[in-house]
Design an enzyme around this catalytic site. Structure first.
Site, PDB file in Angstrom:
ATOM      1  N   GLY A  26     -21.976  -0.366  -7.129  1.00  0.00           N
ATOM      2  CA  GLY A  26     -22.047  -1.143  -5.901  1.00  0.00           C
ATOM      3  C   GLY A  26     -22.871  -2.407  -6.081  1.00  0.00           C
ATOM      4  O   GLY A  26     -23.429  -2.665  -7.152  1.00  0.00           O
ATOM      5  N   PRO A  37      14.202  -1.097   8.315  1.00  0.00           N
ATOM      6  CA  PRO A  37      13.252  -2.047   7.712  1.00  0.00           C
ATOM      7  C   PRO A  37      13.586  -2.333   6.243  1.00  0.00           C
ATOM      8  O   PRO A  37      13.465  -3.476   5.793  1.00  0.00           O
ATOM      9  CB  PRO A  37      11.902  -1.316   7.833  1.00  0.00           C
ATOM     10  CG  PRO A  37      12.089  -0.314   8.910  1.00  0.00           C
ATOM     11  CD  PRO A  37      13.534   0.071   8.897  1.00  0.00           C
ATOM     12  N   LYS A  43      14.108   6.164   9.042  1.00  0.00           N
ATOM     13  CA  LYS A  43      14.752   4.911   9.447  1.00  0.00           C
ATOM     14  C   LYS A  43      14.916   3.966   8.255  1.00  0.00           C
ATOM     15  O   LYS A  43      13.941   3.586   7.618  1.00  0.00           O
ATOM     16  CB  LYS A  43      13.901   4.240  10.543  1.00  0.00           C
ATOM     17  CG  LYS A  43      13.992   4.959  11.871  1.00  0.00           C
ATOM     18  CD  LYS A  43      15.392   4.802  12.410  1.00  0.00           C
ATOM     19  CE  LYS A  43      15.620   5.489  13.734  1.00  0.00           C
ATOM     20  NZ  LYS A  43      17.050   5.508  14.076  1.00  0.00           N
ATOM     21  N   GLU A  98     -15.338   5.940 -16.138  1.00  0.00           N
ATOM     22  CA  GLU A  98     -14.109   6.295 -15.411  1.00  0.00           C
ATOM     23  C   GLU A  98     -12.897   5.484 -15.863  1.00  0.00           C
ATOM     24  O   GLU A  98     -11.763   5.942 -15.782  1.00  0.00           O
ATOM     25  CB  GLU A  98     -14.300   6.140 -13.894  1.00  0.00           C
ATOM     26  CG  GLU A  98     -14.683   4.757 -13.391  1.00  0.00           C
ATOM     27  CD  GLU A  98     -16.177   4.489 -13.429  1.00  0.00           C
ATOM     28  OE1 GLU A  98     -16.900   5.247 -14.104  1.00  0.00           O
ATOM     29  OE2 GLU A  98     -16.626   3.513 -12.796  1.00  0.00           O
ATOM     30  N   HIS A 103     -19.141   2.206 -17.115  1.00  0.00           N
ATOM     31  CA  HIS A 103     -18.142   2.810 -16.226  1.00  0.00           C
ATOM     32  C   HIS A 103     -17.187   3.687 -17.035  1.00  0.00           C
ATOM     33  O   HIS A 103     -16.078   3.249 -17.356  1.00  0.00           O
ATOM     34  CB  HIS A 103     -17.332   1.723 -15.519  1.00  0.00           C
ATOM     35  CG  HIS A 103     -18.128   0.889 -14.570  1.00  0.00           C
ATOM     36  ND1 HIS A 103     -18.188   1.163 -13.230  1.00  0.00           N
ATOM     37  CD2 HIS A 103     -18.908  -0.187 -14.776  1.00  0.00           C
ATOM     38  CE1 HIS A 103     -18.972   0.268 -12.639  1.00  0.00           C
ATOM     39  NE2 HIS A 103     -19.413  -0.563 -13.563  1.00  0.00           N
ATOM     40  N   CYS A 114     -23.440   3.055 -12.994  1.00  0.00           N
ATOM     41  CA  CYS A 114     -23.837   1.653 -12.909  1.00  0.00           C
ATOM     42  C   CYS A 114     -24.922   1.441 -11.848  1.00  0.00           C
ATOM     43  O   CYS A 114     -26.061   1.787 -12.081  1.00  0.00           O
ATOM     44  CB  CYS A 114     -22.599   0.780 -12.694  1.00  0.00           C
ATOM     45  SG  CYS A 114     -22.926  -0.921 -13.135  1.00  0.00           S
ATOM     46  N   GLY A 156       0.793  -1.223   0.000  1.00  0.00           N
ATOM     47  CA  GLY A 156       0.000   0.000   0.000  1.00  0.00           C
ATOM     48  C   GLY A 156       0.826   1.274   0.000  1.00  0.00           C
ATOM     49  O   GLY A 156       0.345   2.337   0.368  1.00  0.00           O
ATOM     50  N   ASP A 194      -4.278  -1.711 -10.160  1.00  0.00           N
ATOM     51  CA  ASP A 194      -3.048  -1.102 -10.662  1.00  0.00           C
ATOM     52  C   ASP A 194      -3.103  -0.878 -12.173  1.00  0.00           C
ATOM     53  O   ASP A 194      -2.426  -0.001 -12.703  1.00  0.00           O
ATOM     54  CB  ASP A 194      -1.826  -1.966 -10.327  1.00  0.00           C
ATOM     55  CG  ASP A 194      -1.350  -1.723  -8.903  1.00  0.00           C
ATOM     56  OD1 ASP A 194      -1.639  -0.640  -8.361  1.00  0.00           O
ATOM     57  OD2 ASP A 194      -0.699  -2.618  -8.332  1.00  0.00           O
TER      58      ASP A 194
HETATM   59  N1  GLN Z   1     -25.088  -4.508  -8.723  1.00  0.00           N
HETATM   60  C1  GLN Z   1     -25.432  -3.931  -9.976  1.00  0.00           C
HETATM   61  C2  GLN Z   1     -25.522  -4.960 -11.082  1.00  0.00           C
HETATM   62  O1  GLN Z   1     -25.010  -6.026 -10.952  1.00  0.00           O
HETATM   63  C3  GLN Z   1     -24.470  -2.830 -10.363  1.00  0.00           C
HETATM   64  C4  GLN Z   1     -23.100  -3.292 -10.592  1.00  0.00           C
HETATM   65  C5  GLN Z   1     -22.083  -2.177 -10.569  1.00  0.00           C
HETATM   66  O2  GLN Z   1     -22.340  -1.099 -10.034  1.00  0.00           O
HETATM   67  N2  GLN Z   1     -20.929  -2.415 -11.142  1.00  0.00           N
HETATM   68  O3  GLN Z   1     -26.099  -4.686 -12.109  1.00  0.00           O
END
Ligand code: GLN
Length: 558
Positions: A368, A204, A201, A529, A527, A395, A14, A84
């Protein structure tokens, strides 16, 4: 001819090994080389798609869906990879393939299935040579397919982790098999600052270098992460104890703009040093374009404040690509992003708490899964619709925005997604038809890049601009979902002022919705992003931020 660079981590995870790896790649891009990257994840999951983002950060989605075929009649689709890769794609400006994310799960699965096929007949199947051979084969396979000048392989976790041992052993063998000047090993360690003695330091890091050496691996470069640049004393100690010249010990302090790290490495002459030890010609790096991108992030005059309501609020890494996309869109609009994670629990308990959202210039509802915290998220969408606050649902966020519209504008009390409430009287968001028969959870969602068909005269289409790609309907966005907005309800919503602003090729899957009132409220099933770059923000995020800045100005005038 490929030069292989391996990046390992020491002391703790991290600390930004991904950004370091990407920045090292950038040094070679500055010198005109074609750079590609591999990430090794020593966990046993086949891919991170089944991991909770709190545990392992964001799940990154590639455009390509890779057919992983560990045995003759066995194949799996992979598009969900380590976060990543978001960093690599943003720094290096190119798309990566899921094949470049090698996990222990994939490696062991391949070897075990090959054993069952009888490929190792008569022999004991072992970590050395079978697992290590498979690891080396996978690395060389990427080199062959992508044919880069420089292939950087980052090993996840830290040196000393049991799970990473076979990978480090494979790298040891790899370095013997290739010419000396064709492989480089870079060790990224953490150098803590001890408050009580007011000192950095190095101990480590010395230990982790020793662990590495004990496995037959001598690093060529040490990169020391810390809050501040390494002091002269620490640089000297690390050089002495790691068997390295002073110029091979590099500082990697905290910086405000992560995209500046390659320039910081350039100042320490890391690019030239890496070329020298790998017998590459010393070239003048072309850094002006990158520097001007970095300056975009430094010379911002305005501030844009975006609220992110949700439940995974504990760990910022869960939504790193969203944060970066917002940052790209803000910087390219001359503004600095101020992001505020809003816990929706208080909103669920006391509806008055929602008034707080007025302070912000825009609200973004995150992706989500599951039902926890969703009521509060839906309430924020209802509030944005009522108050006309710029809104972007991604989404799951788009699905919840639709639920909010159905409840508050269409009056469908109790409307919901069946993912949240399987008994809802109005299942306005439900499983995609092809998902109904699917039981297994790994790699089975609708994944990867798909074309989106933008609706004429929609704000979304306007956001994408007038390019040939748009006119030819060849805009590709990345998806990861099982559920979708049900067209029957979308038709009702369209009669009430909502617009479907994008669909899929068949017209059956709704890809985006918008409400164009005074301020733009929109949701996208994809998405965007993941395609945003520091100098090329996603059109969706850019439209959202521009709208947020416009809203801010209108509030100031009031
Ligand atoms: N849970 C929702 C679905 O499966 C949205 C998925 C997400 O936000 N990537 O459609």
């Amino acid at each position: 001819m490929v030069k292989y660079i391996f990046v390992t981590g020491g002391v703790m995870s991290g600390v930004g090994k991904g950004v370091t790896t990407a920045s090292i790649g950038k040094l070679f891009q500055f010198r005109g080389y074609n750079v590609d990257a591999i990430k090794i994840d020593p966990y046993l999951n086949v891919d991170p798609g089944t991991l909770n983002p709190i545990e392992h950060g964001e799940v990154y989605i590639t455009e390509e869906v890779w057919e992983f075929e560990p045995a003759e009649d066995f194949s799996l689709k992979i598009s969900e990879i380590d976060q990543d890769f978001g960093t690599y794609e943003r720094f290096l400006g190119k798309n990566m393939s899921p094949e470049q994310n090698i996990t222990s799960g994939q490696v062991y699965l391949s070897v075990i299935l090959k054993e069952r096929e009888g490929k190792f007949l008569g022999r004991t199947t072992q970590i050395i040579p079978h697992i290590t051979d498979e690891i080396k084969r996978r690395i060389r396979q990427v080199a062959k397919r992508k044919n880069p000048g420089i292939l950087i392989t980052e090993v996840g976790g830290t040196v000393g982790d049991i799970e990473a041992m076979p990978f480090l052993e494979a790298i040891r063998q790899f370095r013997i098999e290739e010419k000396k000047e064709d492989t480089i090993l870079i060790h990224v360690t953490y150098v803590p600052f001890l408050d009580t003695v007011q000192q950095q330091k190095s101990k480590p890091s010395q230990h982790s270098v020793r662990t590495l050496q004990g496995m037959g691996l001598q690093p060529d470069v040490i990169v020391g992460r810390g809050e501040k640049p390494l002091t002269k004393e620490v640089l000297q100690k690390l050089s002495l104890f790691s068997n390295l010249p002073l110029e091979a010990v590099i500082s990697n302090p905290d910086i405000d703009v992560v995209y500046e790290l390659p320039l910081f490495f350039e100042e320490q002459k890391l690019g030239d040093y890496l070329c020298r030890i790998s017998n590459l010609p010393i070239k003048e790096p072309k850094i002006d374009e990158w520097r001007s991108i970095v300056n975009l992030y430094k010379n911002t005059e305005e501030v844009v404040r975006i609220a992110v309501p949700g439940k995974y609020t504990q760990i910022v890494d869960s939504y790193i690509s969203i944060q970066e996309a917002l940052r790209h869109a803000s910087a390219c609009s001359g503004a600095k992003l101020e992001l505020c994670w809003v816990d929706t629990e208080p909103i669920e308990k006391d509806h008055r708490a929602i008034e707080n959202l007025k302070k912000f210039d825009g609200i973004l509802l995150t992706p989500g899964f599951g039902s926890r915290g969703t009521e509060g998220m839906i309430l924020t969408a209802e509030y944005a619709i009522k108050e006309e606050i710029p809104y972007l649902g991604i989404c799951f966020g788009c699905q919840l925005l639709f639920v909010a519209f159905c409840r508050s504008v269409l009056g469908l009390t109790g409307a919901n997604s069946t993912e949240i409430d399987s008994n809802t009287p109005y299942p306005v968001v439900d499983l995609l038809p092809e998902q109904r028969a699917i039981k297994a959870k790994g790699g089975t969602m609708r994944l990867g890049g798909h074309k989106i068909f933008l609706t004429e005269n929609s704000r979304l289409k306007e956001a994408y601009g007038k390019s040939e790609v748009v006119e030819r309907h060849e805009v590709i966005e990345r998806f990861r979902h099982r559920y979708h907005i049900i067209p029957k309800y979308a038709e009702m919503a369209e009669d009430a002022g909502l617009r479907v602003s994008a669909r899929d090729e068949t017209g059956k899957i709704i890809n985006a919705i918008e409400l164009n009132k005074d301020f733009l409220i929109m949701g996208v099933q994809f998405h965007p992003e993941f395609k945003s770059r520091p100098n090329l923000p996603s059109p969706v995020y850019l439209a959202f931020i521009k709208e947020a800045l416009r809203y801010q100005k209108s509030k100031n005038l009031q």
